[in-house]
Write a protein that holds these residues in place. Structure first.
Motif, PDB file in Angstrom:
ATOM      1  N   THR A 233      48.891  19.585  47.672  1.00  0.00           N
ATOM      2  CA  THR A 233      48.684  20.904  47.055  1.00  0.00           C
ATOM      3  C   THR A 233      49.314  20.960  45.640  1.00  0.00           C
ATOM      4  N   VAL A 234      48.516  21.526  44.596  1.00  0.00           N
ATOM      5  CA  VAL A 234      49.162  21.475  43.370  1.00  0.00           C
ATOM      6  C   VAL A 234      49.207  22.938  42.829  1.00  0.00           C
ATOM      7  N   PHE A 235      50.391  23.314  42.433  1.00  0.00           N
ATOM      8  CA  PHE A 235      50.472  24.713  41.642  1.00  0.00           C
ATOM      9  C   PHE A 235      50.704  24.489  40.444  1.00  0.00           C
ATOM     10  N   ILE A 236      50.055  25.111  39.367  1.00  0.00           N
ATOM     11  CA  ILE A 236      50.222  24.989  38.106  1.00  0.00           C
ATOM     12  C   ILE A 236      50.641  26.471  37.788  1.00  0.00           C
ATOM     13  N   GLU A 237      51.857  26.635  37.170  1.00  0.00           N
ATOM     14  CA  GLU A 237      52.425  27.738  36.796  1.00  0.00           C
ATOM     15  C   GLU A 237      52.301  28.167  35.258  1.00  0.00           C
ATOM     16  N   GLY A 238      51.457  29.044  35.055  1.00  0.00           N
ATOM     17  CA  GLY A 238      51.178  29.191  33.555  1.00  0.00           C
ATOM     18  C   GLY A 238      49.917  28.877  33.104  1.00  0.00           C
ATOM     19  N   ASP A 239      49.633  29.075  31.806  1.00  0.00           N
ATOM     20  CA  ASP A 239      48.286  28.520  31.391  1.00  0.00           C
ATOM     21  C   ASP A 239      48.184  27.106  31.096  1.00  0.00           C
ATOM     22  N   LEU A 240      46.966  26.599  31.651  1.00  0.00           N
ATOM     23  CA  LEU A 240      46.689  25.036  31.375  1.00  0.00           C
ATOM     24  C   LEU A 240      45.606  24.973  30.530  1.00  0.00           C
ATOM     25  N   THR A 241      45.579  24.142  29.490  1.00  0.00           N
ATOM     26  CA  THR A 241      44.425  23.551  28.856  1.00  0.00           C
ATOM     27  C   THR A 241      44.233  21.781  29.060  1.00  0.00           C
ATOM     28  N   VAL A 242      43.019  21.755  29.299  1.00  0.00           N
ATOM     29  CA  VAL A 242      42.838  20.343  29.610  1.00  0.00           C
ATOM     30  C   VAL A 242      41.635  19.947  28.397  1.00  0.00           C
ATOM     31  N   GLU A 243      41.969  19.072  27.397  1.00  0.00           N
ATOM     32  CA  GLU A 243      41.016  18.892  26.503  1.00  0.00           C
ATOM     33  C   GLU A 243      39.949  18.118  26.840  1.00  0.00           C
ATOM     34  N   GLY A 244      40.046  17.197  27.696  1.00  0.00           N
ATOM     35  CA  GLY A 244      38.880  16.432  28.177  1.00  0.00           C
ATOM     36  C   GLY A 244      38.332  17.103  29.695  1.00  0.00           C
ATOM     37  N   VAL A 245      38.224  16.215  30.692  1.00  0.00           N
ATOM     38  CA  VAL A 245      37.888  16.227  32.033  1.00  0.00           C
ATOM     39  C   VAL A 245      39.140  16.744  32.948  1.00  0.00           C
ATOM     40  N   PHE A 246      38.855  18.060  33.577  1.00  0.00           N
ATOM     41  CA  PHE A 246      39.623  18.154  34.744  1.00  0.00           C
ATOM     42  C   PHE A 246      38.953  17.799  35.889  1.00  0.00           C
ATOM     43  N   GLU A 247      39.520  16.677  36.703  1.00  0.00           N
ATOM     44  CA  GLU A 247      38.891  16.095  37.933  1.00  0.00           C
ATOM     45  C   GLU A 247      39.323  16.434  39.237  1.00  0.00           C
ATOM     46  N   GLN A 248      38.763  16.972  39.925  1.00  0.00           N
ATOM     47  CA  GLN A 248      39.152  17.204  41.364  1.00  0.00           C
ATOM     48  C   GLN A 248      38.128  16.470  42.236  1.00  0.00           C
ATOM     49  N   ALA A 249      38.260  15.358  42.651  1.00  0.00           N
ATOM     50  CA  ALA A 249      37.475  14.775  43.428  1.00  0.00           C
ATOM     51  C   ALA A 249      37.360  15.239  45.004  1.00  0.00           C
ATOM     52  N   PHE A 250      36.332  14.646  45.557  1.00  0.00           N
ATOM     53  CA  PHE A 250      36.067  15.184  46.921  1.00  0.00           C
ATOM     54  C   PHE A 250      37.176  14.724  48.066  1.00  0.00           C
ATOM     55  N   ARG A 251      37.751  15.869  48.611  1.00  0.00           N
ATOM     56  CA  ARG A 251      38.921  15.794  49.514  1.00  0.00           C
ATOM     57  C   ARG A 251      40.314  15.570  48.528  1.00  0.00           C
ATOM     58  N   SER A 252      40.413  15.722  47.419  1.00  0.00           N
ATOM     59  CA  SER A 252      41.641  16.172  46.717  1.00  0.00           C
ATOM     60  C   SER A 252      42.350  17.245  47.046  1.00  0.00           C
ATOM     61  N   ALA A 253      43.469  17.283  46.472  1.00  0.00           N
ATOM     62  CA  ALA A 253      44.121  18.496  47.205  1.00  0.00           C
ATOM     63  C   ALA A 253      43.849  19.699  46.427  1.00  0.00           C
ATOM     64  N   PRO A 254      43.857  20.820  47.037  1.00  0.00           N
ATOM     65  CA  PRO A 254      43.559  22.137  46.685  1.00  0.00           C
ATOM     66  C   PRO A 254      44.459  22.482  45.285  1.00  0.00           C
ATOM     67  N   VAL A 255      43.907  23.405  44.507  1.00  0.00           N
ATOM     68  CA  VAL A 255      44.715  23.528  42.993  1.00  0.00           C
ATOM     69  C   VAL A 255      44.678  25.115  42.963  1.00  0.00           C
ATOM     70  N   LEU A 256      45.920  25.655  42.613  1.00  0.00           N
ATOM     71  CA  LEU A 256      46.230  27.167  42.518  1.00  0.00           C
ATOM     72  C   LEU A 256      46.669  27.213  41.035  1.00  0.00           C
ATOM     73  N   VAL A 257      45.925  27.709  40.088  1.00  0.00           N
ATOM     74  CA  VAL A 257      46.425  27.919  38.724  1.00  0.00           C
ATOM     75  C   VAL A 257      46.763  29.332  38.535  1.00  0.00           C
ATOM     76  N   PHE A 258      48.074  29.642  38.110  1.00  0.00           N
ATOM     77  CA  PHE A 258      48.630  31.089  38.381  1.00  0.00           C
ATOM     78  C   PHE A 258      48.140  31.530  37.202  1.00  0.00           C
ATOM     79  N   GLY A 259      47.722  30.963  36.033  1.00  0.00           N
ATOM     80  CA  GLY A 259      47.586  31.654  34.687  1.00  0.00           C
ATOM     81  C   GLY A 259      45.829  31.394  34.310  1.00  0.00           C
ATOM     82  N   ASN A 260      45.692  31.200  33.176  1.00  0.00           N
ATOM     83  CA  ASN A 260      44.295  30.604  32.575  1.00  0.00           C
ATOM     84  C   ASN A 260      44.078  29.176  32.579  1.00  0.00           C
TER      85      ASN A 260
END
Length: 358
Positions: A233-260
């Motif tokens: 699992t991936v926890f993103i603490e805070g705001d995250l900006t991805v200039e290009g592609v945010f890629e979460q393929a099939f069966r990738s880990a779940p992602v929890l973004v605590f900010g924007n």
């Protein structure tokens, strides 16, 4: 050799070093792994002293490396308990090469980060400490701690620092990120359980159990692109900006973004939860969902230029949603357009052409 000398002297650590060296060389050998476990159980009082199971408060998880404790994860109910354990760690021979230490609250009440940091500075040991987490992943290393433990200078949770260490081929070394055990991840998610239990506009809630696994933790920041790992699992603490592609393929880990979360494009076939706003400048492509734990849940506002949903991917919102263009596509429709379903980045690039051409 050091291990041989210890064995000749009858020190159990010598045998432990030899066994763990063999286990590192033969990681799939079950017999060696069993021998390591039996040796640790037989000599735990000698090797761990007051850290041995049943002899201390709270929960203490220990990882070994060649005869010495390499990592300790503490889950304590009170700050006093945490301070007592730190005193033990500072004087325990098995912990003199400790590199990683995490101290998390066992209840909803936070620990006194300042008091714990002050105690570590006063102790000044173990000198090998290079990764430290106190209280919550938002906590940061103070100047006093950096002076007391110079190796902590490299223990930065900022996601751009993690990604900057990417190996050749673009593989992100998520093992360089801070880590939470499954118990610690549950505790972190429990603090927002009330919000997660709030149904979205479609009456669907977030399942906290999805995040009850070991987690990689990184801070917010800005990166060019982001590929979610499959192993934890991936926890993103805070705001995250991805200039290009945010890629979460099939069966990738779940992602929890605590900010924007702000992205150029999003391509997800996984479980994505954003506690703040979701802003996508180009294409949001969500694939797969329905009755599975694959979907996107946003607790803030949603602003997407082009929304493409396929195979019942769920996009749940709790506030406003602003979509410039929407397409609901079937697999056959995408295949008819000649898009490469195996390559997520190519898929997003292709979708730009699909949506532009109608």
């Amino acid at each position: 050799m050091y291990a041989d000398a210890l064995q000749r002297a009858g020190d159990p650590r010598g045998e432990l070093i030899a066994l763990q060296a063999a286990a590192a060389e033969h990681p799939t050998d079950a017999a060696i792994a069993t021998a390591v476990d039996r040796h640790l159980a037989a000599h735990e009082l000698y090797l761990l002293g007051a850290l041995a199971p049943g002899s201390k408060p709270g929960t203490v998880a220990i990882w070994w490396r060649l005869g010495f404790v390499d990592r300790v994860d503490l889950s304590m109910s009170t700050t006093a308990e945490a301070l007592a354990i730190l005193d033990i760690i500072a004087t325990l021979p098995s912990c003199r090469l400790l590199r990683e230490l995490a101290i998390m609250p066992a209840t909803h009440r936070p620990l006194d980060d300042a008091a714990i940091g002050d105690r570590l500075v006063a102790l000044g040991r173990p000198a090998t400490l290079s990764q430290l987490m106190i209280g919550t992943p938002r906590w940061s290393v103070t100047p006093a701690l950096r002076r007391a433990f110079p190796r902590l200078a490299d223990a930065d949770l900022a996601i751009d620092k993690v990604l900057a260490t990417a190996r050749t081929g673009g593989v992100i070394p998520w093992n360089r990120a801070a880590r939470l055990t499954a118990v610690q991840a549950q505790q972190r998610v429990a603090r927002i359980a009330t919000r997660l239990a709030t149904p979205d506009a479609f009456g669907i809630e977030v399942d906290p159990a999805v995040f009850a696994t070991d987690a990689a933790v990184v801070g917010g920041g800005r990166v060019r692109e982001l590929v979610v790992p499959a192993e934890r699992t991936v926890f993103i603490e805070g705001d995250l900006t991805v200039e290009g592609v945010f890629e979460q393929a099939f069966r990738s880990a779940p992602v929890l973004v605590f900010g924007n979360l702000t992205c150029g494009s999003v391509c997800t076939s996984g479980y994505l939860v954003v506690m703040g706003d979701l802003v996508v400048a180009d294409v949001f492509y969500g694939f797969y969902g329905a009755s599975t734990n694959y979907g996107t849940h946003v607790f803030g506002d949603v602003r997407i230029a082009t929304l493409v949903l396929e195979d019942d991917h769920h996009l749940g919102t709790h506030r406003g949603m602003q979509i410039t263009r929407t397409e609901l596509l079937a697999v056959e429709h995408l295949q008819a357009r000649g898009l490469d379903l195996e390559t997520q980045a190519h898929l997003v690039a292709g979708l730009r052409g699909v949506t532009a051409g109608g």
